[in-house]
Design a protein around this motif. Sequence first.
Motif, PDB file in Angstrom:
ATOM      1  N   TYR A 125       4.693   5.955   9.683  1.00  0.00           N
ATOM      2  CA  TYR A 125       5.919   6.597   9.209  1.00  0.00           C
ATOM      3  C   TYR A 125       5.648   7.979   8.639  1.00  0.00           C
ATOM      4  CZ  TYR A 125       8.902   2.601  10.132  1.00  0.00           C
ATOM      5  OH  TYR A 125       9.628   1.620  10.768  1.00  0.00           O
ATOM      6  N   GLY A 126       4.493   8.182   8.021  1.00  0.00           N
ATOM      7  CA  GLY A 126       4.143   9.515   7.553  1.00  0.00           C
ATOM      8  C   GLY A 126       4.013  10.495   8.707  1.00  0.00           C
ATOM      9  N   ALA A 127       3.370  10.050   9.795  1.00  0.00           N
ATOM     10  CA  ALA A 127       3.219  10.916  10.970  1.00  0.00           C
ATOM     11  C   ALA A 127       4.559  11.179  11.638  1.00  0.00           C
ATOM     12  CB  ALA A 127       2.253  10.268  11.958  1.00  0.00           C
ATOM     13  N   LEU A 128       5.390  10.152  11.724  1.00  0.00           N
ATOM     14  CA  LEU A 128       6.697  10.309  12.373  1.00  0.00           C
ATOM     15  C   LEU A 128       7.572  11.303  11.632  1.00  0.00           C
ATOM     16  CD1 LEU A 128       8.746   9.381  14.520  1.00  0.00           C
ATOM     17  CD2 LEU A 128       9.400   7.527  12.959  1.00  0.00           C
ATOM     18  N   LEU A 129       7.762  11.089  10.327  1.00  0.00           N
ATOM     19  CA  LEU A 129       8.620  11.994   9.556  1.00  0.00           C
ATOM     20  C   LEU A 129       7.952  13.338   9.337  1.00  0.00           C
ATOM     21  CD1 LEU A 129      11.507  11.287   8.497  1.00  0.00           C
ATOM     22  CD2 LEU A 129      10.161   9.304   9.201  1.00  0.00           C
ATOM     23  N   GLY A 130       6.645  13.379   9.444  1.00  0.00           N
ATOM     24  CA  GLY A 130       5.928  14.636   9.322  1.00  0.00           C
ATOM     25  C   GLY A 130       5.926  15.463  10.596  1.00  0.00           C
ATOM     26  N   SER A 155       7.780 -14.010   7.177  1.00  0.00           N
ATOM     27  CA  SER A 155       7.273 -12.660   6.933  1.00  0.00           C
ATOM     28  C   SER A 155       8.433 -11.699   6.737  1.00  0.00           C
ATOM     29  CB  SER A 155       6.423 -12.197   8.125  1.00  0.00           C
ATOM     30  OG  SER A 155       5.858 -10.926   7.898  1.00  0.00           O
ATOM     31  N   VAL A 156       8.444 -11.024   5.591  1.00  0.00           N
ATOM     32  CA  VAL A 156       9.460 -10.015   5.288  1.00  0.00           C
ATOM     33  C   VAL A 156       8.730  -8.728   4.912  1.00  0.00           C
ATOM     34  CG1 VAL A 156      11.324  -9.354   3.714  1.00  0.00           C
ATOM     35  CG2 VAL A 156      11.155 -11.708   4.532  1.00  0.00           C
ATOM     36  N   SER A 157       9.041  -7.654   5.602  1.00  0.00           N
ATOM     37  CA  SER A 157       8.305  -6.399   5.428  1.00  0.00           C
ATOM     38  C   SER A 157       9.250  -5.229   5.245  1.00  0.00           C
ATOM     39  CB  SER A 157       7.419  -6.132   6.656  1.00  0.00           C
ATOM     40  OG  SER A 157       6.598  -7.240   6.959  1.00  0.00           O
ATOM     41  N   THR A 158       8.770  -4.214   4.545  1.00  0.00           N
ATOM     42  CA  THR A 158       9.484  -2.957   4.393  1.00  0.00           C
ATOM     43  C   THR A 158       8.479  -1.821   4.494  1.00  0.00           C
ATOM     44  OG1 THR A 158      11.282  -3.827   3.023  1.00  0.00           O
ATOM     45  CG2 THR A 158      10.782  -1.492   2.782  1.00  0.00           C
ATOM     46  N   ALA A 159       8.839  -0.767   5.212  1.00  0.00           N
ATOM     47  CA  ALA A 159       7.998   0.426   5.299  1.00  0.00           C
ATOM     48  C   ALA A 159       8.900   1.645   5.235  1.00  0.00           C
ATOM     49  CB  ALA A 159       7.188   0.442   6.593  1.00  0.00           C
ATOM     50  N   VAL A 160       8.640   2.538   4.275  1.00  0.00           N
ATOM     51  CA  VAL A 160       9.482   3.716   4.083  1.00  0.00           C
ATOM     52  C   VAL A 160       8.616   4.916   3.731  1.00  0.00           C
ATOM     53  CG1 VAL A 160      11.562   2.475   3.368  1.00  0.00           C
ATOM     54  CG2 VAL A 160       9.853   3.091   1.655  1.00  0.00           C
ATOM     55  N   THR A 161       9.193   6.094   3.923  1.00  0.00           N
ATOM     56  CA  THR A 161       8.520   7.337   3.568  1.00  0.00           C
ATOM     57  C   THR A 161       9.547   8.376   3.174  1.00  0.00           C
ATOM     58  OG1 THR A 161       6.788   8.894   4.291  1.00  0.00           O
ATOM     59  CG2 THR A 161       8.514   8.360   5.876  1.00  0.00           C
ATOM     60  N   THR A 162       9.106   9.394   2.474  1.00  0.00           N
ATOM     61  CA  THR A 162       9.993  10.495   2.122  1.00  0.00           C
ATOM     62  C   THR A 162      10.271  11.351   3.359  1.00  0.00           C
ATOM     63  OG1 THR A 162       8.008  11.676   1.392  1.00  0.00           O
ATOM     64  CG2 THR A 162       9.352  10.610  -0.310  1.00  0.00           C
ATOM     65  N   GLU A 163      11.257  12.216   3.245  1.00  0.00           N
ATOM     66  CA  GLU A 163      11.699  12.976   4.417  1.00  0.00           C
ATOM     67  C   GLU A 163      10.603  13.861   4.994  1.00  0.00           C
ATOM     68  OE1 GLU A 163      15.708  15.046   6.077  1.00  0.00           O
ATOM     69  OE2 GLU A 163      15.437  14.876   3.910  1.00  0.00           O
ATOM     70  N   ASP A 164       9.672  14.300   4.153  1.00  0.00           N
ATOM     71  CA  ASP A 164       8.576  15.127   4.656  1.00  0.00           C
ATOM     72  C   ASP A 164       7.376  14.303   5.100  1.00  0.00           C
ATOM     73  OD1 ASP A 164       7.558  14.269   2.234  1.00  0.00           O
ATOM     74  OD2 ASP A 164       7.442  16.256   1.320  1.00  0.00           O
ATOM     75  N   GLY A 165       7.455  12.993   4.955  1.00  0.00           N
ATOM     76  CA  GLY A 165       6.373  12.126   5.388  1.00  0.00           C
ATOM     77  C   GLY A 165       5.158  12.127   4.477  1.00  0.00           C
ATOM     78  N   LEU A 212      13.317  14.507  16.626  1.00  0.00           N
ATOM     79  CA  LEU A 212      13.285  13.944  15.277  1.00  0.00           C
ATOM     80  C   LEU A 212      14.642  14.098  14.604  1.00  0.00           C
ATOM     81  CD1 LEU A 212      11.684  12.566  13.059  1.00  0.00           C
ATOM     82  CD2 LEU A 212      10.851  14.819  12.333  1.00  0.00           C
ATOM     83  N   LYS A 213      15.306  15.223  14.852  1.00  0.00           N
ATOM     84  CA  LYS A 213      16.655  15.420  14.314  1.00  0.00           C
ATOM     85  C   LYS A 213      17.611  14.378  14.878  1.00  0.00           C
ATOM     86  CE  LYS A 213      20.357  18.839  13.849  1.00  0.00           C
ATOM     87  NZ  LYS A 213      20.808  20.223  14.199  1.00  0.00           N
ATOM     88  N   THR A 230       0.846  -1.187   0.000  1.00  0.00           N
ATOM     89  CA  THR A 230       0.000   0.000   0.000  1.00  0.00           C
ATOM     90  C   THR A 230       0.884   1.239   0.000  1.00  0.00           C
ATOM     91  OG1 THR A 230      -1.836  -1.065   1.152  1.00  0.00           O
ATOM     92  CG2 THR A 230      -1.749   1.329   1.265  1.00  0.00           C
ATOM     93  N   ALA A 231       0.590   2.166  -0.911  1.00  0.00           N
ATOM     94  CA  ALA A 231       1.288   3.445  -0.977  1.00  0.00           C
ATOM     95  C   ALA A 231       0.306   4.559  -0.644  1.00  0.00           C
ATOM     96  CB  ALA A 231       1.876   3.661  -2.373  1.00  0.00           C
ATOM     97  N   ARG A 232       0.835   5.598  -0.026  1.00  0.00           N
ATOM     98  CA  ARG A 232       0.005   6.741   0.355  1.00  0.00           C
ATOM     99  C   ARG A 232       0.761   8.011   0.028  1.00  0.00           C
ATOM    100  NH1 ARG A 232      -2.016   7.858   6.605  1.00  0.00           N
ATOM    101  NH2 ARG A 232      -3.349   9.657   6.191  1.00  0.00           N
ATOM    102  N   ASP A 233       0.122   8.939  -0.701  1.00  0.00           N
ATOM    103  CA  ASP A 233       0.747  10.231  -0.982  1.00  0.00           C
ATOM    104  C   ASP A 233      -0.328  11.302  -0.999  1.00  0.00           C
ATOM    105  OD1 ASP A 233      -0.545  10.022  -3.453  1.00  0.00           O
ATOM    106  OD2 ASP A 233       1.271   9.457  -4.542  1.00  0.00           O
ATOM    107  N   THR A 234       0.004  12.478  -1.495  1.00  0.00           N
ATOM    108  CA  THR A 234      -0.938  13.595  -1.453  1.00  0.00           C
ATOM    109  C   THR A 234      -2.130  13.385  -2.381  1.00  0.00           C
ATOM    110  OG1 THR A 234       0.408  14.733  -3.114  1.00  0.00           O
ATOM    111  CG2 THR A 234       0.842  15.252  -0.803  1.00  0.00           C
ATOM    112  N   HIS A 235      -2.050  12.403  -3.272  1.00  0.00           N
ATOM    113  CA  HIS A 235      -3.154  12.116  -4.185  1.00  0.00           C
ATOM    114  C   HIS A 235      -4.101  11.057  -3.637  1.00  0.00           C
ATOM    115  CE1 HIS A 235      -1.168  14.549  -7.200  1.00  0.00           C
ATOM    116  NE2 HIS A 235      -0.063  13.841  -7.038  1.00  0.00           N
TER     117      HIS A 235
END
Length: 373
Positions: free
Chosen positions: A281-286, A338-348, A295-296, A52-57
């Motif tokens: 991850y969006g909330a964390l990096l956001g 089970s192998v998982s990956t979760a990532v987000t851009t720097e702005d979340g 966060l820094k 599942t991907a999530r972005d501004t769209h």
Amino acid sequence: MRRRTTLVGATALLLSAALAAPALAASGDGHAGTREAVEAAVAAGVPGVTATARDTHGTWSATAGVGDVRTGAPRSIADRYRVGSITKTFVATVLLQLEAEGRLSLDDTVEKWLPGVVHGHDGRRITVRRLLNHTSGIYNYTSDADFGRDYFTPDGFRRHRYDTLTPARLVAIAMRHEPDFAPGTSWKYSNTNYVVAGMVIEKVTGHTYASEITRRVIDPLHLRATSLPGTRTGLPHPSSRAYSKFTDPTGPTYDVTALSPTIASSAGEMISDSADLDRFYGALLGGKLLPARQLKEMKTTVAIKGTPNPGGYGLGLMETPLGCGVRVWGHDGGIHGSVSTAVTTEDGRHSLALNFNGDWAGDARKIVEREFC
């Protein structure tokens, strides 16, 4: 949680499984490459993939392959799965929240909070920061030969899959071994670091690390599919079966869905789904979970040694540069089947989470590259 020190997705080759048509929650050519990469993972041998991907769209999801090799039932975009070492980011988030509240310092030593627990390792020089960025030198308990025989071989797993292991027991396994290096002088991934980190949370707060994660992260973000199972051996529904070949990628395939998550503890016991991981991850990096200073600190990295990841490791958070120049932040996780990956851009603002329900094939990095590049 991983047995060894590698931080990237599964390796080797898997049983062939029929490729199911991807299930899409939203359409659009912008995700065509991601969809192709999901399908390619199944063609390479992964039983099934959910992403599942999530972005501004909005939100986009895809599945391919099967969730049950016996019945042929497909994977679901709502599947809940064991996320392994992705748990570490949640643990680090809680410790950084406690630092922001003035209840501990990243420079506090393990000896201050847990006197005598890391005997044989210099707890006076191992700080909370060194636990979280894997520069402590503490031996990785999952690399212990006896532990490997009991939990990472077919016969051992059959006998011990429902064992209940306490955090103290896991740390004691690590303490049988010499430190890998003096604290702060090198880097090596160690699940023991995060078992100790969970114990620090409990000592500081008087509550289990699981209850603190639930109160501070899961409930505020409404992560309905996310849980810390404790001693519960099954997966909540909806979910798929989980499969392993253990150490022989050409050998039989075993259903390893049910197991005691206490073998992972605060290094990797958590269960979640892809939508919840995107939200986290969006909330964390956001900046919604930590003040800017913490966060820094979390994003201050050291070089990852001995893995194919060319990025850096912060405090429970990996930075990964992609081939197109984009940098993503997150974590990956592996536990039986089970192998998982979760990532987000720097702005979340753009996140991706995915899961393979087999632990010996596929390349999650290729899916990440296609989504962000």
